[in-house]
Design an enzyme around this catalytic site. Sequence first.
Site, mmCIF file in Angstrom:
data_model
loop_
_atom_site.group_PDB
_atom_site.id
_atom_site.type_symbol
_atom_site.label_atom_id
_atom_site.label_comp_id
_atom_site.label_asym_id
_atom_site.label_seq_id
_atom_site.Cartn_x
_atom_site.Cartn_y
_atom_site.Cartn_z
ATOM 1 N N LEU A 140 0.868 -1.173 0.000
ATOM 2 C CA LEU A 140 0.000 0.000 0.000
ATOM 3 C C LEU A 140 0.905 1.222 0.000
ATOM 4 O O LEU A 140 1.984 1.207 0.599
ATOM 5 C CB LEU A 140 -0.884 0.035 1.252
ATOM 6 N N ASP A 141 0.469 2.294 -0.651
ATOM 7 C CA ASP A 141 1.245 3.534 -0.640
ATOM 8 C C ASP A 141 1.420 4.042 0.787
ATOM 9 O O ASP A 141 0.609 3.744 1.665
ATOM 10 C CB ASP A 141 0.527 4.615 -1.457
ATOM 11 N N ARG A 142 2.463 4.836 0.997
ATOM 12 C CA ARG A 142 2.720 5.414 2.318
ATOM 13 C C ARG A 142 1.489 6.125 2.881
ATOM 14 O O ARG A 142 1.175 6.021 4.067
ATOM 15 C CB ARG A 142 3.878 6.429 2.216
ATOM 16 N N THR A 144 -1.709 5.667 2.065
ATOM 17 C CA THR A 144 -2.930 4.859 2.083
ATOM 18 C C THR A 144 -2.922 4.024 3.351
ATOM 19 O O THR A 144 -1.908 3.420 3.694
ATOM 20 C CB THR A 144 -3.004 3.934 0.852
ATOM 21 N N ARG A 241 -6.406 5.666 -7.656
ATOM 22 C CA ARG A 241 -6.152 7.098 -7.738
ATOM 23 C C ARG A 241 -6.256 7.599 -9.179
ATOM 24 O O ARG A 241 -6.840 8.659 -9.450
ATOM 25 C CB ARG A 241 -4.786 7.413 -7.135
#
Length: 300
Positions: A140-142, A144, A241
């Site tokens: 997961l993105d930082r 998110t 996104r």
Amino acid sequence: MKDKNNSYNRQGDYETFAVEQEQPLLEFLLEHVKTLSRSKIKQTLQGRGVIVNGKQVTQFDYLLKPGMKVAVSRSKKNNETLRSRYVRIVYEDRWIVVVEKQVGILSMAAGHSSLNVKSVLDDYFRKSHQKCNAHVVHRLDRDTSGLMVYAKDKQTEQVMEHAWHEMVYDRRYVAVVSGQMEQDSGTIQSYLKDNKAYITYSSPTDNGGKLAITHYFTLDRSRDFSLVEYKLETGRKNQIRVHSADIGHPVCGDVKYGDGSDPVGRLCLHAFLLCFEHPVTHERMEFETPFPRSFTDLFR
């Protein structure tokens, strides 16, 4: 080794008992685990050291049914629980650990001394005397938040990495997006490809990238924002996104693909549901976390 009264087996660090009648878990443990005091049994429960039918249980009043198997840890590791403002353990067994991560922490290291979930878990494993490391299966993105699963050994990681898309049968996110969604539901499909600056571009026709398919369901609307559930059919980088931006409703707080809307001071994207087949036991595993309150408060 079996006992005709207790009907248990000793396997590794666990003592396993067969349930013969319906009763609360704590009552069962007090009857069958003669090697531990009442306080130690409670500590073992709180420390995630009791497994019922392959799943960790911490509820004292969990109702057992005949035919269930209860495994109780004999090691001291269950006295150590993970204490981190960024990571919460949702489920753990000998092969995998499922966590809920917060905003602001990477899934794995990217540069010197960067804060990341893998390091937090490795530190927890070391302190709880587990001879294992966290192996990244997906990311997961930082910015998110939400549910992730890590393997605890290389072999399990390989199984999960190679069969990830077949093993995961449901994976959903919730987001606050900019503006009022026109449709109650729909599907976004495009090809996604990164440029040299690592910006992901979307194309309705094949641009040499990867096909991405996202299903969406509008849950609520206000004058300025919408609360949207996303179900991934494919799991591409930045998929939600980019697809949100494609339909003119970018995720709020998205500095890369957004329109400047930032109502709660964070990327408004949370992975709230993760369902997959266990890589070893082949059980169907289903995990869900509440929507972030900062998201839902916008629609009160």
